[in-house]
Design a protein around this motif. Structure first.
Motif, short mmCIF file in Angstrom:
data_model
loop_
_atom_site.label_atom_id
_atom_site.label_comp_id
_atom_site.label_asym_id
_atom_site.label_seq_id
_atom_site.Cartn_x
_atom_site.Cartn_y
_atom_site.Cartn_z
N VAL A 1389 0.86 -1.18 0.00
CA VAL A 1389 0.00 0.00 0.00
C VAL A 1389 0.89 1.23 0.00
N ASP A 1390 0.70 2.10 -0.98
CA ASP A 1390 1.49 3.33 -1.05
C ASP A 1390 1.30 4.15 0.22
N ALA A 1391 2.34 4.86 0.59
CA ALA A 1391 2.28 5.66 1.82
C ALA A 1391 1.21 6.74 1.74
N ASP A 1392 0.99 7.28 0.54
CA ASP A 1392 0.04 8.39 0.41
C ASP A 1392 -1.36 7.90 0.06
N GLN A 1393 -1.71 6.71 0.47
CA GLN A 1393 -3.01 6.13 0.17
C GLN A 1393 -3.89 6.16 1.41
N VAL A 1395 -7.22 4.27 3.04
CA VAL A 1395 -8.02 3.05 2.90
C VAL A 1395 -9.41 3.29 3.48
N ARG A 1396 -10.44 2.87 2.72
CA ARG A 1396 -11.83 3.05 3.15
C ARG A 1396 -12.55 1.72 3.32
N ALA A 1397 -11.86 0.60 3.13
CA ALA A 1397 -12.51 -0.71 3.22
C ALA A 1397 -11.67 -1.63 4.09
N ASP A 1398 -12.22 -2.78 4.38
CA ASP A 1398 -11.50 -3.78 5.16
C ASP A 1398 -10.47 -4.46 4.26
N MET A 1399 -9.18 -4.26 4.56
CA MET A 1399 -8.13 -4.85 3.74
C MET A 1399 -8.11 -6.37 3.84
N LEU A 1505 -8.84 0.66 -6.23
CA LEU A 1505 -7.93 1.81 -6.24
C LEU A 1505 -8.54 2.92 -7.09
N TRP A 1506 -8.74 4.05 -6.45
CA TRP A 1506 -9.28 5.23 -7.14
C TRP A 1506 -8.32 6.37 -6.93
N CYS A 1507 -8.03 7.07 -8.02
CA CYS A 1507 -7.28 8.31 -7.87
C CYS A 1507 -7.86 9.33 -8.83
N GLU A 1508 -7.90 10.57 -8.38
CA GLU A 1508 -8.60 11.60 -9.11
C GLU A 1508 -8.01 11.85 -10.49
N SER A 1509 -6.69 11.69 -10.60
CA SER A 1509 -6.04 12.02 -11.86
C SER A 1509 -6.56 11.17 -13.00
N LYS A 1516 -16.05 7.47 -7.44
CA LYS A 1516 -15.37 7.76 -6.17
C LYS A 1516 -16.10 7.16 -4.98
N LEU A 1517 -17.46 7.16 -5.03
CA LEU A 1517 -18.23 6.64 -3.91
C LEU A 1517 -17.93 5.17 -3.65
N LYS A 1518 -17.62 4.41 -4.70
CA LYS A 1518 -17.37 2.99 -4.56
C LYS A 1518 -15.92 2.68 -4.20
N ALA A 1519 -15.07 3.71 -4.17
CA ALA A 1519 -13.63 3.48 -3.98
C ALA A 1519 -13.35 2.87 -2.62
N LYS A 1520 -12.55 1.81 -2.61
CA LYS A 1520 -12.13 1.16 -1.37
C LYS A 1520 -10.80 1.71 -0.87
N THR A 1521 -10.01 2.26 -1.78
CA THR A 1521 -8.81 3.00 -1.40
C THR A 1521 -8.70 4.20 -2.32
#
Length: 1593
Positions: A1389-1393, A1395-1399, A1505-1509, A1516-1521
């Motif tokens: 897992v990247d340091a700048d991530q 997490v919004r879900a159970d890993m 994995l979701w990132c804005e770029s 975005k609502l479904k993003a787990k990280t």
């Protein structure tokens, strides 16, 4: 070029300029500096003791002489006891013991603290000594025994260890010395080592007394005096181990305590401050309000030129303008920094740099200055007018060497400029200076000394061919005569034609002679009958049927037993095979023929002749061997094919150059060039022979070799003998007498180039007849060695002694006079006058002979280590020991003579024969004198660590582009070819300046810059850290250096710090308040100097483990420890080249196989002859800062030859075994046998090409390191906080304070979304000291486990230069070895991530047997389509429809990853691609995507994995990280994006900040929000869906 002092007119103009521009600039901020130091982890060591250790490297006698000088010096006259004055006093007493330049090198080594590790080693031995005492109460050291001081019981500073007793009082020692039962206690005497300081008056057989103490303490003098006196009386073997226990510093007087307190600051490394790419502004906005306030005591060097001004001169003229002048200087410095230039300014930059350096008054200093401060100097360099002569010479040189190529040689031997470090270079120079000093004492002229040191011996090839030609060799075929080959062409040039790999050319010529030497029987009694039957069949029925008979013998043997390899041969097998073979060919019953053959003596003689031939060739001990054109190789198909390929290349080369023609007998030619009459694996071996230097023993005072008399072949006494055999003979052993007689036979057979010297030894209880025997040899060799029959006489004497007097009691033998009479009779019978014996023998002194035998015993103990019963051969210093009496013959001495003369003596002899001896008495120039010289030089030079590679530097021009420093008196010459604008030059310029300062070698450095540059070659500041006398305080006893000091660094540039340390060092930062990854000096506030301290955590011990005739024993478990604690560190042997690595500290260690499967199956093997090590351990000595590479061989135990070390999953019976991960003998791994060991070919052509490509690189991917560091007692290993279930393992890496801030937030986000236990794995290398202090407390607070892992970048793998790319590489390249074998799965897992879900959901996901699982780049943000490079060009073609994945989050099935050799495959691709600077732009991401056809990737669902770029807001609502990946379009700073994109980020940041403040005491920084951001966050929940829908539209 030098600068003249400014004239008054120039000063006036300068003041006008200053006055004119003063209003245009405000006073710049005060200059900022950066300072870094590196200290050793171990506690301090006294400089006085270090001086003794350095002197012992020169000569052990100097160590004792220094002690004597120091103890008898008048120290009370000294006025000052400051560190500097004490160092000078130590040098005053030690330098006179040495000659220049060794004395100067000694001084530098002393202030370099290079001997400190040796004292740490003695500290470890002292600790072990005290632990053996039941009364000793001492503190336990850390596992590697480096971090703490030694405390002795009762505060005693000295003690003597006899093995049985410890004496802390001199009175106790004196009482023990007077007792008679000392020897009884010697059974438990301390173990001695090669590095031990044994007093030169000691007797080997006496009880050992080891003194632990420090020169300078009050107790040392008394103990030392008592032990020296006892050693001179023969009472003890006195050994000194210098140790200063903690608390004894106050007992020290007269400078002894200098260096004993504080830490050992090291030099010999580089520090760089590199400009950092701040495209995405990855800087922490936390203000650091506290810092190190200590300022460096040094002042800035104002004599350096700044934009044409030398401010020291200006300040001398106008001191009243100091403030304004310094302001102007700071302005110039801040405006000259450049990290970019226009293309046209770069065109001639390399050539301009060469011109600046070469034309400077001090070229070496000029190159050093440019390399240190290149960004400040590059602008002025680019404006310099270039002279055509410089450009022309550089271009001419680059026709012979590639532009930018760097090479260096010391006295003609190349060194690896990439891996060279100060310590290695000092050792290389020191060994040559030591040789030069020895040679000069032999009166060899300086010019000859330089020639000797620069000469390169012939390459040491193992191209020795056994001359097997004899009638007993039976050929199966003959290509030149057999009818079945008559269609083949006989044109030899066809061997040059290309063929498919592995295909042989059909040439009708006997180019290859493969001779199998077979012992057809496994039972000795059957050998003769098989040879007889074979010879009978060959003579009567042809060679084909004879070999068919051998085949039938083997077939019947195999059929009789289910286990093929274990089947035994019996007599009935032989008889049945004989009958079966000849039955179709004969009329009479074969049984009758068999009975007749057994009774015929003729066939018995034939078998004996064949066996005798094999014995004479030296092949009798090898049950089955194969000769390829005389080369001894393993009797396997692979070895045969390899030998054929190698021989083909040799023949092709000689055919091409016309050395082999159609009529040439290839076998005869090869045997004439490298043929030997006898093969002895002890002498001809792949292992490097052991050597001892004989020069000190020949030319030293009272040396036993000085007056030795030699024996010669008849008629050659006055001839020069380049080869000398010294035979060490134990006259009380039968094997010693056999060796002696073989030596005499060797001379009788005739040797023109060798002589023999005898070194008799015996125990103290030797009888008078043995002493008489030695005396007779002494008289004969000194008085009658020129006589014709002297060798016959001595041989007959040996026979007489052996038959009548050897091991016989006095009752059984005649009187002494009878023995003398028989000696005289033998003398007269051989033409030797008997008068000499009759006059000398009756009255000879037995005591004198015993003393001589004792001296020889001491000598042998010193050079071999054995105390008694030594039978050995020293051939020009080459040691052959132990001697196998049953197979060592006179022919082996001839073999030794031939090898040593060709490989190490011939070129020396040619030089010595041309010497014009100036300072030697002509009467001394005898053949013996020259022979002694050749022997001494040959033995000394054979011990050099020296590369056999060289280069022809003389062909390069040096008029306009070279630095030439002449010193005709120096015995060291350095040739180099350097790119002056390269990282290599940055390091070497500092090292070469040190060498020039202390030893003034002659140097010729040809500068070789790159001709065309597209970018600045150096984007950093660099300091190579070397110590100086200024590091030692003049006020007190403190030592304040060395340190890297960067003055006046640019304030507004972001810099990153890297250390360039020697390869064996593992270092880490231990003090660093500021962010060393993002140094922005304008943020320092009032702090003037940013300071940091690194620590040498450990040294790297590497090695290779091999098993003869097998692949390396992969998975073999090794442990390292001491005698008392054998298991301190452990590792496993890798498949690739049997590579392994451990981290160690200085000390004496024992390497052994781990208990369990490894030690049950294998045993260590020592030496070339395959002797098994009874103790099953290998002694490892670490007493310097250079680490060590260990080569070790193992063999399987008898009866275990066919058992496997590792059992694959398919072989497991109990599926539960896979869960036993903590056990060393766990079978969780199925090793990568499919990719590595299988010989099966892939089914399709594409796979075939890839596998071939893989094997091409596989063997270079072995030097991998795994070092696991537990944060003991701080990172919990227990479940906390009610967490339950299977542990989730998460791996991450961070560098710099910003990413450590992100990392804490990531940790919190993971923990808040799961109830399962979590274990985090962090790479230790780049974590800051504050973070490493914090993370154990965080683990305890939040209930998770953590482990820090670290490893050294492998030397064989292409190295990255930028820190960011190294970090990327660590994410992907070493996944198979960085984690313990018990770990089955890990998620990166990247340091700048966030997490919004159970890993746990991801951890448990089925990834369909793939080793890796990544999330593909999402494609619903259409604005970024122009940046999706994988949809076009190369990537589109390469991916062939597969997705391109993002590397911010991925799952690694470590079990499958190792089974499929995915790590090896990824490293293969990396090694190939990384050498192209245009490939692997995003290394951690491009590499797995490129390799996914071979290392398959499972594509994770998009929501992981979701990132804005790259992703649209609709998902975005479904993003787990959520990953804060960089946006190449907006380049928005990380922190700004984090606060804007992730609603929970500010709260997590605040929580992490408050926890950090509570633990570390930092101020809490409340998260800053812009008005717009606050508004967005407040309304995010209510408007989120609407906003995302609009964004999607």
């Amino acid at each position: 070029m030098g600068f003249r002092s400014p004239s008054p007119l120039l000063i006036f103009i300068f003041i006008l300029i200053l006055a004119a521009i003063a209003p245009t600039f405000s006073r710049p901020p005060s200059p900022k500096n950066v300072q870094t130091a590196l200290r050793a982890k171990w506690s301090a060591t006294p400089l006085l003791l270090e001086a003794g250790e350095l002197l012992s490297k020169e000569d052990q006698r100097l160590f004792w002489n220094f002690i004597h000088v120091w103890l008898n010096a008048d120290h009370h006259a000294a006025q000052s006891h400051s560190a500097k004055s004490c160092v000078n006093r130590i040098l005053e007493h030690s330098r006179p013991l040495l000659r220049e330049p060794l004395a100067s090198l000694f001084e530098f080594s002393l202030i370099l603290r290079s001997a400190s590790p040796a004292l740490v080693l003695y500290r470890q031995l002292a600790h072990d000594s005290l632990t053996r005492s039941s009364n000793a109460q001492i503190t336990e050291l850390d596992p590697l025994r480096a971090g703490e001081s030694l405390k002795s019981p009762g505060g005693k500073c000295c003690w003597v260890d006899t093995g049985h007793n410890l004496f802390f009082e001199v009175s106790e020692l004196l009482s023990w010395l007077e007792t008679d039962d000392k020897v009884a206690g010697s059974i438990q005497r301390p173990q001695l080592f090669d590095f031990d300081h044994v007093h030169f008056d000691s007797s080997v057989g006496s009880p050992v007394a080891v003194l632990y103490g420090a020169l300078g303490t009050s107790c040392f003098k008394e103990f030392h005096a008592a032990l020296v006196g006892a050693a001179k009386q023969g009472k003890v073997n006195y050994v000194l181990r210098p140790v200063l226990p903690a608390g004894c510093e106050t007992d020290f007087g007269h400078c002894g305590s200098v260096g004993a307190s504080g830490s050992v600051n090291l030099g010999g490394y580089g520090v760089e401050l590199a400009f950092k790419n701040m495209e995405y502004k990855a800087m922490d906005d936390t203000t650091i309000k506290k810092g190190v306030t200590l300022e460096d005591p040094r002042t800035e060097d104002l004599s350096q030129e700044v934009r044409g001004f030398i401010f020291s001169k200006i300040l001398e003229r106008k001191p009243e303008l100091t403030s304004d002048i310094m302001t102007f200087r700071d302005y110039l410095l801040s405006s000259t920094v450049s990290d970019t230039l226009d293309v046209w300014e770069l065109k001639d930059l390399g050539h301009q740099t060469v011109q600046r350096i070469v034309r400077a008054s001090d070229p070496l200093q000029s190159m050093h200055d440019i390399n240190q401060n290149f960004p400040n100097i590059v602008s002025s360099l680019s404006r310099m007018k270039l002279d055509d002569s410089v450009r022309d010479e550089i271009m001419a040189n680059q026709r012979m060497i590639p532009p930018g190529k760097s090479l260096m040689a010391i006295n003609g031997a190349l060194v690896n400029v990439e891996d060279i470090d100060l310590y290695l270079l000092i050792d290389l120079v020191h060994q040559d200076l030591l040789l030069a000093d020895q040679f000069s004492k032999m009166k060899i002229p300086p010019s000859t000394v330089r020639k000797l040191l620069s000469t390169s011996p012939p390459s040491e090839s193992s191209m020795f061919r056994v001359d097997f030609r004899a009638t007993r060799v039976h050929y199966l075929n003959n290509l030149e005569e057999d009818a079945k080959y008559k269609r083949w062409r006989s044109n030899l040039n066809e061997i040059l034609m290309p063929v498919f790999p592995g295909q042989l050319r059909h040439i009708r010529k006997n180019l290859f002679h493969a001779v199998f030497v077979l012992d057809p029987a496994t039972i000795c009694g059957l050998e003769a009958i098989i040879i007889r039957l074979f010879s009978y069949i060959q003579e009567n029925h042809g060679i084909q049927l004879a070999f068919e008979f051998l085949s039938n013998v083997n077939k019947l043997r195999v059929e009789s037993d289910e286990h093929v390899e274990d089947a035994h041969l019996e007599m009935h097998h032989v008889e049945e095979a004989f009958v079966e073979t000849i039955l179709p060919k004969v009329k009479s019953p074969p049984q009758e023929t068999l009975i007749k053959l057994k009774a015929e003596p003729e066939w018995k003689e034939l078998s004996q002749e064949s066996s005798m031939l094999v014995f004479k060739l030296g092949l009798s001990k090898i049950h089955c061997s194969l000769l390829m054109n005389g080369l001894v190789i393993d009797p396997t198909e692979d070895a045969l094919l390899n030998a054929l390929n190698d021989e083909t290349q040799r023949i092709q080369e000689q055919v091409y150059f016309g050395q082999i023609k159609s009529h040439t007998d290839v076998l005869a030619k090869f045997l004439s060039e490298a043929g030997i009459q006898r093969y002895n694996p002890r002498i001809i071996s792949d292992n490097k022979p052991r050597f001892i230097s004989l020069s000190t023993f020949i030319f030293g005072e009272a040396s036993i070799l000085k007056d030795i008399d030699y024996l010669h072949s008849p008629g050659t006494m006055d001839d020069l003998k380049p080869v000398t055999h010294l035979l060490a003979v134990d006259i009380t052993s039968g094997s010693g007498l056999k060796l002696l007689r073989q030596g005499l036979n060797y001379l009788r057979e005739g040797s023109k180039d060798a002589r023999i010297g005898l070194l008799f030894s015996a125990n103290q209880s030797t009888d008078s007849f043995s002493l008489l025997f030695v005396k007779v040899f002494e008289i004969t060799s000194s008085s009658y060695s020129h006589k014709k029959n002297v060798l016959d006489f001595l041989d007959q004497l040996c026979s007489l002694y052996q038959q009548k007097y050897f091991h016989k009691s006095a009752v059984e033998v005649d009187s002494t006079q009878a023995f003398i009479d028989k000696v005289c009779e033998l003398a007269e019978a051989n033409g030797l006058p008997s008068e000499g014996y009759r006059s000398a023998l009756p009255e000879f002194s037995t005591g004198e002979v015993r003393r001589h035998l004792s001296k020889v015993g001491n000598f042998l103990h010193r050079v071999i280590g054995s105390e008694s019963g030594v039978n050995a051969v020293f051939t020009n210093g080459r040691v052959t020991y132990p001697i196998d009496e049953s197979t060592f013959l006179s022919a082996d001495l001839l073999l030794l003579e031939s090898i040593e003369f060709k490989q190490r003596t011939k070129h020396i002899l040619e030089i010595i024969e041309e010497v014009n001896w100036q300072d030697v008495d002509p009467d001394m120039l005898t053949s013996k004198f020259i022979s002694d010289i050749v022997m001494a030089i040959s033995s000394s030079m054979a011990m050099r660590e020296r590369s056999s590679e060289s280069a022809r530097f003389e062909i390069l021009n040096d008029q306009h582009s070279a630095i030439i420093l002449h010193n005709e008196n120096s015995s060291i010459h350095i040739d180099a070819c350097l790119d002056p604008l390269s990282p290599t030059s940055q390091k070497l310029s500092g090292i070469l300046r040190v060498l020039w300062k202390y030893i003034q070698p002659s140097m010729r450095i040809v500068l070789n810059p790159l001709s065309s540059l597209a970018d600045l070659p150096l984007k950093n500041y660099y300091r190579y850290v070397v110590p100086s006398m200024d590091d030692f305080s003049s006020a007190d006893s403190s030592i304040n250096g060395p340190k890297a000091f960067f003055a006046n660094m640019p304030l507004s540039k972001t810099l990153t710090m890297n250390l360039d340390v020697p390869e064996p060092w593992l270092v880490e930062p231990v003090i660093a308040i500021h962010d060393l990854d993002n140094i922005l000096l304008e943020n320092l506030g009032d702090t003037r100097t940013l300071q940091s301290v690194f620590e040498l955590e450990a040294l790297v011990l590497t090695g290779h483990c091999s098993e003869k005739d097998h692949d390396p024993p992969r998975g073999l478990q090794l442990i390292l420890g001491t005698k008392t604690t054998p298991h301190l560190v452990d590792t496993i042997v890798m498949a690739n080249l049997g590579y392994w690595q451990m981290k160690v500290s200085p000390g004496v260690w024992f390497l052994q196989l781990a208990p369990g499967r490894s030690s049950e199956l294998y045993i260590l093997k020592e030496g070339a002859d395959g002797i098994q090590n009874k103790e099953s351990s290998k002694l490892i000595t670490i007493n310097d800062l250079r680490g060590k590479v260990v080569h070790m061989d193992v063999v399987k135990r008898k009866g275990k030859e066919h058992e496997k070390l590792l059992i694959s999953d398919d072989d497991e019976e109990d599926p539960q075994d896979t869960k036993k991960g903590s056990s060393w003998n766990s079978n969780i791994l199925k090793w990568a046998s499919g990719f590595i060991s299988s010989n099966e070919q892939p089914k399709n052509a594409e796979s075939n090409s890839l596998v071939r490509f893989f094997f091409l690189f596989y063997y270079s991917s072995s030097h991998l390191i795994k070092l696991i560091v537990n944060v003991s007692n701080l990172c919990s290993e227990k479940e906390r906080g009610g967490r339950h279930g299977k542990t989730i393992n998460i791996f991450s890496i961070a560098s710099g304070h910003l990413y450590e801030r992100f990392l804490k937030i990531m940790i919190l986000s993971v923990l808040k979304n799961t109830h399962r236990p979590v274990k985090f794995w962090f790479i230790k290398n780049y974590l800051s000291p504050p973070f490493k202090d914090l993370i154990p407390h965080m683990a305890q607070e939040y209930g998770f486990e953590c482990e820090l892992i670290t490893y050294k970048w492998p030397t064989w793998l292409h190295k990255q230069k930028e820190k960011q790319r190294i970090i990327w590489a660590y994410k992907i390249l070493f996944l198979d070895v960085i984690f313990p074998l018990s770990l089955e799965k890990v998620i990166f897992v990247d340091a700048d991530q966030i997490v919004r879900a159970d890993m746990g959901e991801l951890y448990d996901m089925d990834i369909k047997g793939k080793p890796l699982a990544y999330t593909p780049f999402c494609d619903n943000n259409k604005e970024m389509d122009g940046y999706r490079f994988w949809r076009q060009g190369f990537w589109k073609d390469h991916l062939r429809g597969k997705p391109y994945h993002i590397s911010a989050l991925y799952v690694v099935d470590l079990k499958k990853f190792r089974e499929t050799a995915s790590g090896d495959n990824l490293r293969v691709f990396y090694e190939t691609l990384s050498k192209d600077p245009n490939s692997l732009s995003n290394l951690d991401q491009d590499l797995p995507n490129y390799a996914q056809h071979i290392v398959p990737i499972f594509s994770l669902p998009q929501e992981w994995l979701w990132c804005e770029s790259w992703c649209g807001n609709a998902t975005k609502l479904k993003a787990k990280t959520i990953d804060l990946c960089n946006n190449p379009m907006t380049k928005e700073p990380k922190l700004q994006g984090a606060r804007r994109i992730v609603s929970e980020w500010p709260d997590l940041d605040l929580e992490a900040s408050r926890f950090t403040s509570r633990i570390l005491g930092d101020d809490v920084v409340e998260p800053m929000q812009t008005p717009n951001q606050s508004k967005d966050l407040a309304s995010e929940d209510s408007l989120k869906e609407d906003l995302e829908s609009k964004a999607e539209l």
